[in-house]
Design a protein around this motif. Structure first.
Motif, short mmCIF file in Angstrom:
data_model
loop_
_atom_site.label_atom_id
_atom_site.label_comp_id
_atom_site.label_asym_id
_atom_site.label_seq_id
_atom_site.Cartn_x
_atom_site.Cartn_y
_atom_site.Cartn_z
N LEU A 60 4.77 -19.59 -9.33
CA LEU A 60 3.96 -18.45 -9.74
C LEU A 60 4.22 -17.28 -8.79
O LEU A 60 4.27 -17.45 -7.59
N ARG A 61 4.43 -16.11 -9.35
CA ARG A 61 4.60 -14.92 -8.52
C ARG A 61 3.60 -13.88 -9.00
O ARG A 61 3.59 -13.51 -10.17
N ARG A 62 2.74 -13.47 -8.08
CA ARG A 62 1.69 -12.52 -8.44
C ARG A 62 2.05 -11.15 -7.93
O ARG A 62 2.49 -11.00 -6.81
N TYR A 63 1.85 -10.15 -8.78
CA TYR A 63 2.11 -8.76 -8.37
C TYR A 63 0.77 -8.09 -8.10
O TYR A 63 -0.13 -8.18 -8.93
N TYR A 64 0.69 -7.46 -6.96
CA TYR A 64 -0.55 -6.78 -6.59
C TYR A 64 -0.39 -5.27 -6.75
O TYR A 64 0.71 -4.73 -6.58
N ARG A 65 -1.49 -4.60 -7.07
CA ARG A 65 -1.46 -3.13 -7.17
C ARG A 65 -2.74 -2.57 -6.55
O ARG A 65 -3.73 -3.28 -6.39
N LEU A 66 -2.68 -1.27 -6.23
CA LEU A 66 -3.87 -0.61 -5.67
C LEU A 66 -4.89 -0.39 -6.79
O LEU A 66 -4.52 -0.09 -7.91
N THR A 67 -6.15 -0.53 -6.46
CA THR A 67 -7.21 -0.13 -7.40
C THR A 67 -7.51 1.34 -7.10
O THR A 67 -7.07 1.86 -6.07
N PRO A 68 -8.27 2.02 -7.99
CA PRO A 68 -8.62 3.41 -7.68
C PRO A 68 -9.28 3.54 -6.30
O PRO A 68 -9.00 4.47 -5.54
N ALA A 69 -10.14 2.55 -5.96
CA ALA A 69 -10.80 2.59 -4.64
C ALA A 69 -9.77 2.45 -3.52
O ALA A 69 -9.88 3.11 -2.48
N GLY A 70 -8.76 1.61 -3.76
CA GLY A 70 -7.69 1.42 -2.76
C GLY A 70 -6.89 2.68 -2.56
O GLY A 70 -6.52 3.04 -1.43
N THR A 71 -6.59 3.37 -3.68
CA THR A 71 -5.85 4.64 -3.60
C THR A 71 -6.63 5.66 -2.80
O THR A 71 -6.07 6.35 -1.93
N ARG A 72 -7.94 5.74 -3.07
CA ARG A 72 -8.78 6.69 -2.34
C ARG A 72 -8.79 6.36 -0.85
O ARG A 72 -8.66 7.25 -0.01
N ARG A 73 -8.93 5.06 -0.54
CA ARG A 73 -8.98 4.65 0.86
C ARG A 73 -7.67 5.01 1.57
O ARG A 73 -7.66 5.53 2.68
N LEU A 74 -6.54 4.75 0.90
CA LEU A 74 -5.24 5.03 1.50
C LEU A 74 -5.08 6.54 1.73
O LEU A 74 -4.61 6.97 2.79
N ALA A 75 -5.50 7.34 0.73
CA ALA A 75 -5.39 8.79 0.86
C ALA A 75 -6.24 9.29 2.03
O ALA A 75 -5.78 10.12 2.84
N ALA A 76 -7.46 8.76 2.15
CA ALA A 76 -8.37 9.18 3.23
C ALA A 76 -7.77 8.80 4.58
O ALA A 76 -7.78 9.59 5.54
N GLU A 77 -7.23 7.58 4.64
CA GLU A 77 -6.64 7.07 5.89
C GLU A 77 -5.42 7.92 6.28
O GLU A 77 -5.26 8.28 7.45
N ALA A 78 -4.58 8.25 5.29
CA ALA A 78 -3.37 9.04 5.55
C ALA A 78 -3.75 10.44 6.03
O ALA A 78 -3.15 10.97 6.97
N ALA A 79 -4.80 11.02 5.41
CA ALA A 79 -5.25 12.36 5.80
C ALA A 79 -5.75 12.35 7.24
O ALA A 79 -5.48 13.26 8.02
N ARG A 80 -6.45 11.27 7.59
CA ARG A 80 -7.00 11.15 8.94
C ARG A 80 -5.86 11.07 9.97
O ARG A 80 -5.89 11.76 10.99
N LEU A 81 -4.85 10.25 9.64
CA LEU A 81 -3.71 10.10 10.56
C LEU A 81 -2.94 11.42 10.69
O LEU A 81 -2.51 11.80 11.77
N GLN A 82 -2.83 12.12 9.53
CA GLN A 82 -2.10 13.40 9.54
C GLN A 82 -2.83 14.40 10.43
O GLN A 82 -2.20 15.10 11.23
N ALA A 83 -4.16 14.43 10.30
CA ALA A 83 -4.95 15.35 11.11
C ALA A 83 -4.80 15.02 12.59
O ALA A 83 -4.63 15.92 13.43
N ALA A 84 -4.82 13.72 12.91
CA ALA A 84 -4.68 13.30 14.31
C ALA A 84 -3.32 13.69 14.85
O ALA A 84 -3.18 14.20 15.98
N ALA A 85 -2.27 13.47 14.01
CA ALA A 85 -0.90 13.79 14.43
C ALA A 85 -0.75 15.30 14.61
O ALA A 85 -0.14 15.77 15.59
N ALA A 86 -1.34 16.07 13.68
CA ALA A 86 -1.25 17.53 13.75
C ALA A 86 -1.93 18.04 15.02
O ALA A 86 -1.38 18.91 15.73
#
Lengths: 98, 225
Positions: A60-86
């Motif tokens: 069995l091979r299962r494929y995982y994908r982001l949920t809308p909540a996961g996408t939001r979390r990733l975007a928020a996390e990326a924005a935070r890291l970008q702000a810190a790096a900037a």
């Protein structure tokens, strides 16, 4: 990092390991136990879901994908890291370091 | 081919560390990932692979299955594990005290020989009782972590019983032995009091409105059986 690996489409377990290794420039090599522990937690938190299941070589091979909540979390996390790096880069410039 | 079969058997053995439900759900997949990641000609799981699988398998068994949203329940479950640890410490102290206490009492002839002869029996019973208490803490932590409503009710009942027990611990006379033993006796009560406070906090958290949302109504739990 696992969320990033899933950002441009669904992936299966081994695909995520390879992807994370690439994203990190070879520094992070996830082990199976660690990966499935993290996937289990992310699923429980509703950040990822199972996209589809396939049987490859009788396994069995299962494929995982982001949920809308996961996408939001990733975007928020990326924005935070970008702000810190900037902020870091700005201060280095002000100090004349670069 | 036999190398592969050996390796697969090795991985399967390591997967036994995981809880059965998790293994049923993900075992095949993890195995596929492990086999895909193996080096050519590898016959046995490496030390690092074994450590990783055992560590995460044991963690999966021990960790409470409470989602992060139910923070009050998560805190209550952690407190219950702490309660188990405190009770275990209390059991050890209690046993040590009992041995000292009985020895002192026999030497000072506070106790008759017949009572001294019962020492092993008394110690065995106390130890069994202490172990039952530790197991109850662990059982309640697990069952509450799984959102069982009966566990929440049973925890509360056990807490009330412990409260009654605690009251009697303070009203018991400790006059038969010397000052040292009396101090030690109350020293032995300390873990019990700490465990009671931990229990009080856990029960309070379990009945917070935020926790109630996590516990399934009794009807739906019965439907699962």
């Amino acid at each position: 990092m696992i969320l990033t690996a899933l950002a441009n489409g669904s992936q299966h377990g081994y695909g995520i390991i390879i992807d994370v290794q690439e994203i990190s420039g070879g520094r992070v090599r996830l082990r199976a136990g660690t990966l499935y522990g993290a996937l289990d937690r992310l699923r429980a938190d509703g950040l990822i879901g199972v996209d589809r299941e396939e049987v490859v070589d009788g396994r069995l091979r299962r494929y995982y994908r982001l949920t809308p909540a996961g996408t939001r979390r990733l975007a928020a996390e990326a924005a935070r890291l970008q702000a810190a790096a900037a902020a870091a880069l700005t201060r280095l410039n002000l100090a004349g370091g670069w | 081919m036999t190398d592969q079969a050996d390796l697969e058997r090795g991985y399967r053995r390591l997967l036994a560390w995981y809880p059965p439900e998790f293994r049923r759900e993900n075992g095949q997949e993890i195995l596929a990932v492990l086999m895909a990641g193996a080096r050519d000609g590898q016959r046995r799981p490496t030390l690092a692979e074994s450590a990783d699988l055992i560590r995460s398998g044991v963690w999966m068994r021990l960790r409470p299955s409470v989602p992060r949203s139910a923070r009050t329940v998560q805190a209550a479950v952690r407190l219950m594990y702490a309660g188990a640890a405190v009770s275990a410490v209390g059991l050890i102290i209690g046993l040590a005290l009992m041995i000292v206490d009985i020895q002192v009492a026999v030497r000072g002839q506070f106790l008759g020989r017949s009572l001294a002869a019962q020492k092993p029996f008394v110690i065995t019973v106390s130890m069994a009782f202490g172990l039952v208490v530790v197991c109850l803490w662990l059982w309640m932590a697990r069952a509450n972590g799984q959102g069982r409503n009966w566990a929440r009710i049973l925890s509360t009942v056990l807490f009330v019983l412990a409260t009654l027990q605690l009251r009697s611990a303070f009203t018991q006379p400790v006059s038969h032995a010397g000052f040292g033993v009396t101090v030690l006796y109350y020293g032995g009560v300390v873990p019990f009091v700490v465990a009671w406070v931990v229990g009080a906090a856990a029960v309070w958290l379990l009945w917070r409105p935020a926790s109630t949302a996590f516990f399934k109504p009794p009807g739906s739990t019965q439907a699962l059986h």
